[in-house]
Structure formats: structure tokens, C-alpha cells
Scaffold this motif. Structure first.
Motif, short mmCIF file in Angstrom:
data_model
loop_
_atom_site.label_atom_id
_atom_site.label_comp_id
_atom_site.label_asym_id
_atom_site.label_seq_id
_atom_site.Cartn_x
_atom_site.Cartn_y
_atom_site.Cartn_z
N THR A 1 -2.79 -27.43 -0.41
CA THR A 1 -2.20 -26.40 0.45
C THR A 1 -3.28 -25.56 1.11
OG1 THR A 1 -0.43 -26.29 -1.20
CG2 THR A 1 -0.40 -24.65 0.55
N CYS B 1 3.53 -30.99 6.99
CA CYS B 1 4.31 -30.31 5.94
C CYS B 1 4.42 -31.17 4.68
CB CYS B 1 5.71 -29.98 6.45
SG CYS B 1 5.79 -28.57 7.58
N LEU C 1 -3.72 -25.46 5.12
CA LEU C 1 -3.45 -24.20 5.81
C LEU C 1 -4.69 -23.70 6.55
CD1 LEU C 1 -1.22 -22.23 3.28
CD2 LEU C 1 -0.51 -23.25 5.43
N LEU D 1 1.45 -30.76 2.27
CA LEU D 1 1.04 -29.44 1.82
C LEU D 1 1.01 -29.31 0.29
CD1 LEU D 1 2.82 -27.10 4.38
CD2 LEU D 1 0.36 -27.19 3.94
N PHE D 2 1.98 -29.95 -0.36
CA PHE D 2 2.04 -29.87 -1.83
C PHE D 2 1.92 -31.29 -2.38
CE2 PHE D 2 4.22 -26.23 -0.11
CZ PHE D 2 3.69 -25.18 -0.86
N TRP E 1 -3.16 -21.05 -4.09
CA TRP E 1 -2.35 -22.20 -3.75
C TRP E 1 -2.99 -23.45 -4.34
CZ3 TRP E 1 2.13 -21.77 -0.75
CH2 TRP E 1 2.32 -20.56 -0.08
N PRO F 1 8.96 -28.67 -0.70
CA PRO F 1 8.14 -27.46 -0.73
C PRO F 1 8.97 -26.18 -0.86
CG PRO F 1 8.28 -28.28 1.50
CD PRO F 1 8.98 -29.29 0.64
#
Length: 376
Positions: free
Chosen positions: A83, A177, A87, A180-181, A79, A361
Motif C-alpha cells: 500500500t 486498486c 500510494l 494495494l493490499f 500501511w 480493500p
């Protein structure tokens, strides 16, 4: 045997690395046809740089087959840095090899057929509540509403929290969220920095829930209750720190990709009224009233075909050995929700909105899917 020097001397695929550090990340976020345009220009394989890392993109049936059948042989799944950090180090998503397979077996115990059947009633109750709410609203933007729906269902069935989207947990989760990216710059005003803060808050909340369960005589029948009792082949249980990361991952997996799939279903059914009419005809033919059983859902064969076609046209995730752990959970929720939706309600897409799919995402309509909604 090929040496490292020989590999380095081989030419790279065509393409462009873009700007220093960020590469073509901005274009990737902004352009839903980012990969399509470059495949048209360069062919089935091209190079770029995303999230600060050199990247190769490939397309086609042979490429997919190669990727899905050769992980841990020619490459390993990974990832972006943002991310992996958000995570967590013990999350199933960032584990590889035998560790990934061992943990996957433990987590899969929460998604066996008997457990899924036990989730059906709560899923239906939450979905019905949202359908009634949307009927009252009449006109609204559907995608954020679907995000709240799937988060409420995930939190109820995974950790036993009611109406989670209306709490601080829901606010923290949305901000987590969003990071995350992103570029992994841990500054307070960046998406990643805010997401790091929200991860800490979420893990604290999850830890409180876990400790309360551990002190209770009844661990519960939701996914957390099952995972607290689950053991691997050596008889080992998940540690507290690992359990926190895995629960956070399951909340993400049971929310993000499922929201994308539901939004795509609602969009495509509105754009294909003949298919929608056939789905409704099947419901009338079955003549069943909720609460439905698993056997009732199995009889909805045309609806199942429609949902498979939605997933083929707009897939929210890849397959292979990392195919979604909660796939059957997601299929159950999709089928139940869509059946309830088409049986009693109708909707139409409002004009003058952008329905192009944003890829990150997970795929979703750029303007959020604005609709007019009413009871049939």
C-alpha cells in the motif's frame, strides 16, 4: 523507564503467526469473519501475521479509544508495504507527525463548505445518468456499477475528467486498486507488479492534466484547481511530484470507501423495508424536486440518521487524527445519491447470492450485490 530488552522479554498476546512469510494473509482474504473468530477464541487481543508482518488485533470500545487518541504517542499509523509503495512516498496517507498535519491542512481546502456546495450539481447529474442506465438494464450486479459511479464523480470533481470509468484511466485505476493490499512482489504477473505498472500510467495521466492546468489562465474550480492555488502557513505550494501522489490518494479515498458505503446502504435498505419506507415518506413530505441545494439536504434528517447507522454497522474506514479527509464530500454524495434513489426507484435483492461482506480493500458483498431495479 522501560528498556528495549525488558520489552522483548514480555509475553506476546495469544494467537498464531501462520506460515513463513505470508502468515495468515490467505485466511484473512478468504474469511470475512477472520477477526471475529479469533477474538472469540483468544479474547479481545490476539497476534497474527498479515502481509508478511507480525500483527496484533484488538477490539472493543476501550481499544478503539486507545487507538484513536494515542497515535504518535505509543505507536504510529502505517500501511502494508504494498500500500505504501503504490500510494507513493509523498502521499498524505503514508506521512506522519507534523508533515501529515501540514499537508492535511492544505488538502482540506478543497473540501470546505463553499467548495462542497459547488460540487452538488455535477454529482446529481452523474448520479441521474447512472440511475437511468440501471433502469434500462433492469437486472445487474450493483457493486461494480457503484464503483464506476463513484470513480466518475471523483474524477469529474477532483480533476475535471468526464466519464473516466469508460477510459484507460478507469482500467488502470481498477488494476492499481487490486494491488494495494497484496504481497509486495514486483513481478509482472503478480497483482502488485501489475499495479505498479498502472500507477506509472496513472501518474503520467495526472501529470498531463496538471501541466495543462498550470499553463491555463483558469486553474479550474474542481479540487485540482483549488490545490494548485493552495498554500501552507509558510506560503509554500505542493510540488508537482507531491501533487500527483495526493491527487491519486484523493481519487482512491473518494472512490473506494464511498463505494463500500453506498453498497452497504443499498443492501441494508433492501433488508429493512420499514426504514426504507420512512426514508421515502420523508422525501414525499419535503416535496422538493432536484436540483437540490445544501439547505434541502439538511432537512433530510431521517435519511441522515439512516446513513449514520449504515456507517456504524459496516464502517468502511477508522477515525482519529487520520479520519477521512473527504468525509464531508462522501457524506454529501451518499445523501444526494440515496435521496435520488429512493425517491424514484425501487430494487430487490436477487435470490441465491452470497451477501457476506468481503473485508478487503473495503467491505462489500461477496457476490457483488445482484439486484432487480426499476422505476417506482
Amino acid at each position: 523507564m522501560t528498556t528495549t530488552d525488558e520489552l522483548k522479554s514480555r509475553p506476546l498476546p495469544p494467537g498464531h503467526f501462520g506460515l513463513p512469510l505470508i502468515g495468515e494473509t490467505i485466511q484473512f482474504f478468504r474469511d470475512p469473519d477472520f477477526a471475529k473468530k479469533r477474538h472469540q477464541k483468544y479474547g479481545s487481543i490476539f497476534k497474527t501475521k498479515l502481509f508478511g508482518r507480525p500483527t496484533v488485533m484488538i477490539s472493543g470500545a476501550d481499544a478503539n479509544r486507545f487507538v484513536f487518541t494515542h497515535e504518535n504517542q505509543y505507536f504510529t499509523s502505517t500501511w502494508p508495504p504494498s500500500t505504501k509503495i503504490l500510494l507513493g512516498p509523498t502521499s498524505l496517507a503514508v506521512q506522519g507527525g507534523s508533515d501529515h498535519l501540514k499537508r492535511r491542512k492544505i488538502l482540506s481546502q478543497a473540501f470546505q463548505p463553499r467548495e462542497l456546495a459547488g460540487y452538488l450539481t455535477a454529482m446529481a447529474e452523474i448520479a441521474q445518468g447512472y440511475l437511468h442506465k440501471w433502469e434500462r438494464l433492469g437486472t445487474f450486479t450493483w457493486y461494480p456499477e457503484l464503483r464506476n459511479l463513484t470513480f466518475d464523480i471523483a474524477c469529474k470533481l477532483l480533476v475535471g475528467v468526464d466519464s473516466a470509468s469508460e477510459t484507460l484511466m478507469g482500467k488502470w485505476f481498477e488494476e492499481w486498486c487490486q494491488g494495494l493490499f497484496s504481497i509486495a512482489l514486483p513481478l509482472p504477473w503478480t497483482k502488485f507488479g501489475r499495479a505498479l505498472h498502472c500507477r506509472k500510467q496513472l501518474l503520467n495521466q495526472i501529470e498531463q492534466i496538471i501541466r495543462q492546468r498550470q499553463q491555463s489562465s483558469d486553474p479550474g474550480q474542481d479540487a485540482l484547481g483549488l490545490l494548485l492555488q493552495a498554500r501552507d502557513e509558510q506560503g509554500n505550494r505542493l510540488s508537482l511530484e507531491e501533487l500527483k501522489d495526493q491527487i491519486l490518494l484523493l481519487l482512491f479515498a473518494g472512490h473506494e470507501t464511498l463505494t463500500s458505503a453506498l453498497a452497504s446502504t443499498c443492501l441494508l435498505l433492501a433488508q429493512h423495508p420499514d426504514s426504507l419506507a420512512t426514508v421515502r415518506a420523508e422525501q414525499q413530505q419535503l416535496n422538493r424536486q432536484s436540483p437540490w441545494t445544501m439547505e434541502d439536504l439538511k432537512q433530510m434528517t431521517y435519511l441522515e440518521q439512516v446513513l449514520k447507522e449504515v456507517m456504524r454497522l459496516i464502517p468502511p474506514v477508522g477515525g482519529g487524527v487520520r479520519e477521512c479527509l473527504g468525509r464531508e464530500f462522501a457524506k454529501l454524495e451518499m445523501k444526494l445519491f440515496t435521496a435520488l434513489l429512493v425517491r424514484d426507484y425501487q430494487w430487490e435483492l436477487l435470490p441465491e447470492q452470497n451477501l457476506d461482506m468481503v473485508a478487503v480493500p473495503t467491505p462489500h458483498p461477496r457476490d457483488g450485490l445482484r439486484v432487480k431495479f426499476s422505476r417506482r
